[in-house]
Design a protein around this motif. Structure first.
Motif, PDB file in Angstrom:
ATOM      1  N   ILE A 182     -10.737  53.820  -2.265  1.00  0.00           N
ATOM      2  CA  ILE A 182      -9.879  52.754  -2.711  1.00  0.00           C
ATOM      3  C   ILE A 182      -9.040  53.344  -3.650  1.00  0.00           C
ATOM      4  N   SER A 183      -7.889  52.960  -3.819  1.00  0.00           N
ATOM      5  CA  SER A 183      -6.873  53.615  -4.896  1.00  0.00           C
ATOM      6  C   SER A 183      -7.301  52.962  -6.142  1.00  0.00           C
ATOM      7  N   THR A 184      -7.201  53.950  -7.177  1.00  0.00           N
ATOM      8  CA  THR A 184      -7.517  53.390  -8.423  1.00  0.00           C
ATOM      9  C   THR A 184      -6.760  52.228  -8.953  1.00  0.00           C
ATOM     10  N   GLY A 185      -5.436  52.426  -8.726  1.00  0.00           N
ATOM     11  CA  GLY A 185      -4.578  51.008  -8.959  1.00  0.00           C
ATOM     12  C   GLY A 185      -5.091  49.618  -8.417  1.00  0.00           C
ATOM     13  N   THR A 186      -5.687  49.715  -6.994  1.00  0.00           N
ATOM     14  CA  THR A 186      -6.162  48.638  -6.402  1.00  0.00           C
ATOM     15  C   THR A 186      -7.512  48.351  -6.905  1.00  0.00           C
ATOM     16  N   LEU A 187      -8.238  49.289  -7.335  1.00  0.00           N
ATOM     17  CA  LEU A 187      -9.620  49.037  -7.839  1.00  0.00           C
ATOM     18  C   LEU A 187      -9.408  48.451  -9.175  1.00  0.00           C
ATOM     19  N   TYR A 188      -8.577  48.705 -10.113  1.00  0.00           N
ATOM     20  CA  TYR A 188      -8.216  48.382 -11.362  1.00  0.00           C
ATOM     21  C   TYR A 188      -7.818  46.802 -11.207  1.00  0.00           C
ATOM     22  N   LYS A 189      -7.142  46.283 -10.324  1.00  0.00           N
ATOM     23  CA  LYS A 189      -6.699  45.137 -10.184  1.00  0.00           C
ATOM     24  C   LYS A 189      -7.746  44.121  -9.608  1.00  0.00           C
ATOM     25  N   LYS A 190      -8.529  44.674  -8.896  1.00  0.00           N
ATOM     26  CA  LYS A 190      -9.559  43.936  -8.191  1.00  0.00           C
ATOM     27  C   LYS A 190     -10.707  43.753  -9.322  1.00  0.00           C
ATOM     28  N   VAL A 191     -11.193  44.710 -10.109  1.00  0.00           N
ATOM     29  CA  VAL A 191     -12.217  44.425 -11.059  1.00  0.00           C
ATOM     30  C   VAL A 191     -11.884  43.506 -12.475  1.00  0.00           C
ATOM     31  N   ASN A 192     -10.659  43.513 -12.387  1.00  0.00           N
ATOM     32  CA  ASN A 192     -10.229  42.635 -13.500  1.00  0.00           C
ATOM     33  C   ASN A 192     -10.112  41.220 -13.265  1.00  0.00           C
ATOM     34  N   LYS A 193     -10.565  40.785 -11.941  1.00  0.00           N
ATOM     35  CA  LYS A 193     -10.951  39.445 -11.491  1.00  0.00           C
ATOM     36  C   LYS A 193     -12.486  39.429 -11.222  1.00  0.00           C
ATOM     37  N   LEU A 194     -13.188  39.483 -12.263  1.00  0.00           N
ATOM     38  CA  LEU A 194     -14.580  39.537 -12.015  1.00  0.00           C
ATOM     39  C   LEU A 194     -15.053  38.417 -11.831  1.00  0.00           C
ATOM     40  N   PRO A 195     -16.360  38.262 -11.144  1.00  0.00           N
ATOM     41  CA  PRO A 195     -17.080  39.556 -10.536  1.00  0.00           C
ATOM     42  C   PRO A 195     -16.365  39.863  -9.454  1.00  0.00           C
ATOM     43  N   TYR A 196     -16.654  41.166  -9.263  1.00  0.00           N
ATOM     44  CA  TYR A 196     -16.120  41.879  -8.063  1.00  0.00           C
ATOM     45  C   TYR A 196     -17.310  42.811  -7.559  1.00  0.00           C
ATOM     46  N   ALA A 197     -17.414  42.555  -6.046  1.00  0.00           N
ATOM     47  CA  ALA A 197     -18.220  43.308  -5.484  1.00  0.00           C
ATOM     48  C   ALA A 197     -17.847  44.780  -5.115  1.00  0.00           C
TER      49      ALA A 197
END
Length: 55
Positions: A12-27
């Motif tokens: 996964i791209s770093t940018g996409t990962l960053y966006k997703k983990v900022n909406k915790l919890p994220y699996a």
């Protein structure tokens, strides 16, 4: 983010990962055994930021 991508072998791209983990919890991984998850988590710089949850 780069460490997380490397340790957990995420495709996964770093940018996409960053966006997703900022909406915790994220699996970040699914269908992984607890022992394997613990091994990955122990390799990180901040293991307290990760949690294994079983279904």
């Amino acid at each position: 983010m780069a460490e997380t991508k490397r340790i957990f072998a995420l495709n996964i791209s770093t940018g996409t990962l960053y966006k997703k983990v900022n909406k915790l919890p994220y699996a970040i991984m699914k269908d992984v055994y607890e022992s394997k998850a613990d091994t990955y988590i122990e390799q990180t710089s901040f293991p307290e930021c990760y949690e294994f949850r079983s279904n």
